[in-house]
Design a protein around this motif. Structure first.
Motif, mmCIF file in Angstrom:
data_model
loop_
_atom_site.group_PDB
_atom_site.id
_atom_site.type_symbol
_atom_site.label_atom_id
_atom_site.label_comp_id
_atom_site.label_asym_id
_atom_site.label_seq_id
_atom_site.Cartn_x
_atom_site.Cartn_y
_atom_site.Cartn_z
ATOM 1 N N GLN A 66 0.636 -1.628 0.165
ATOM 2 C CA GLN A 66 0.082 0.072 0.274
ATOM 3 C C GLN A 66 0.776 1.458 0.011
ATOM 4 O O GLN A 66 0.538 2.227 -0.484
ATOM 5 N N PHE A 67 1.804 1.354 0.667
ATOM 6 C CA PHE A 67 2.679 2.241 0.478
ATOM 7 C C PHE A 67 3.641 2.532 -0.326
ATOM 8 O O PHE A 67 3.978 3.772 -0.595
ATOM 9 N N GLY A 68 3.676 2.097 -1.339
ATOM 10 C CA GLY A 68 4.353 1.481 -2.094
ATOM 11 C C GLY A 68 3.334 2.630 -2.816
ATOM 12 O O GLY A 68 3.667 2.792 -4.028
ATOM 13 N N ASP A 69 2.043 2.054 -3.026
ATOM 14 C CA ASP A 69 0.942 2.845 -4.122
ATOM 15 C C ASP A 69 1.074 4.462 -3.691
ATOM 16 O O ASP A 69 0.652 5.238 -4.130
ATOM 17 N N ILE A 70 1.388 4.695 -2.494
ATOM 18 C CA ILE A 70 1.009 5.970 -1.515
ATOM 19 C C ILE A 70 1.791 6.777 -2.100
ATOM 20 O O ILE A 70 2.019 8.013 -2.409
ATOM 21 N N LEU A 71 3.259 5.979 -2.147
ATOM 22 C CA LEU A 71 4.498 6.924 -2.126
ATOM 23 C C LEU A 71 4.668 6.681 -4.065
ATOM 24 O O LEU A 71 5.906 7.740 -3.716
#
Length: 181
Positions: A66-71
């Motif tokens: 998810q953080f990969g997508d957020i960042l």
């Protein structure tokens, strides 16, 4: 040919994350985790033979995705506003606890704390890199990234405590200026 899972991994991880967010690692009982997922303990152990540590690790691995997508919007030309929009979606406009925070409360195994630390460092590095690409010196970019993370995490706590998402929304709105001005 194997059996099709009755509940997919993404949904299981989200339900487990909800328990860890609400109770922390030590407070998340196997009964609570089993009930949240909708599986008997035996089925839960079949999916996670190493028990609660494996469940927590799976939640953090899911958060890494998810953080990969957020960042991702920070990866080239920094689009901090888009990162903030994505963050608002994941954290339900600030009314959902950060699993990095609750997962590292007392009682969490060192491996879980280490995994959470790596995720936080990835988050800091992405924001620092965005600030540097926007013209900040390396030292100033790191300072800005830390300030942003402190504000985000603090806003998550305050928004939940006051049941007021405007605190989180305000901080997210300030991120583009903090990181790239």
């Amino acid at each position: 040919m194997g059996r099709t899972a009755s509940v997919d991994d993404e949904l299981i991880h989200a339900r487990l994350a909800a328990v860890f967010r609400a109770s922390g690692y030590a407070g998340a009982s196997l009964s609570d985790l089993s009930r949240a997922v909708g599986l008997q303990r035996a089925s839960l152990y079949h999916r996670f033979p190493d028990g609660k540590p494996a469940m927590a690790a799976a939640v953090l691995t899911s958060m890494e995705t998810q953080f990969g997508d957020i960042l991702q919007p920070l990866a080239s030309e920094p689009d901090v506003a888009e990162m903030a929009r994505r963050m608002a979606l994941v954290y339900k406009d600030g009314l959902m606890a950060c699993v990095l925070d609750t997962m590292t409360l007392s009682g969490a195994p060192q491996g879980i704390r280490d995994q959470a630390t790596r995720l936080a460092r990835t988050w800091l590095q992405a924001m620092s890199d965005a600030a540097a690409r926007a013209g900040a010196s390396e030292q100033d970019a790191q300072r800005r990234a830390r300030a942003a993370l402190v504000r985000i995490e603090g806003a998550l706590v305050v928004a939940r405590v006051l049941d007021d998402s405007s605190v989180f929304e305000q901080v997210l709105g300030e991120l583009p200026d903090l990181l790239t001005s």
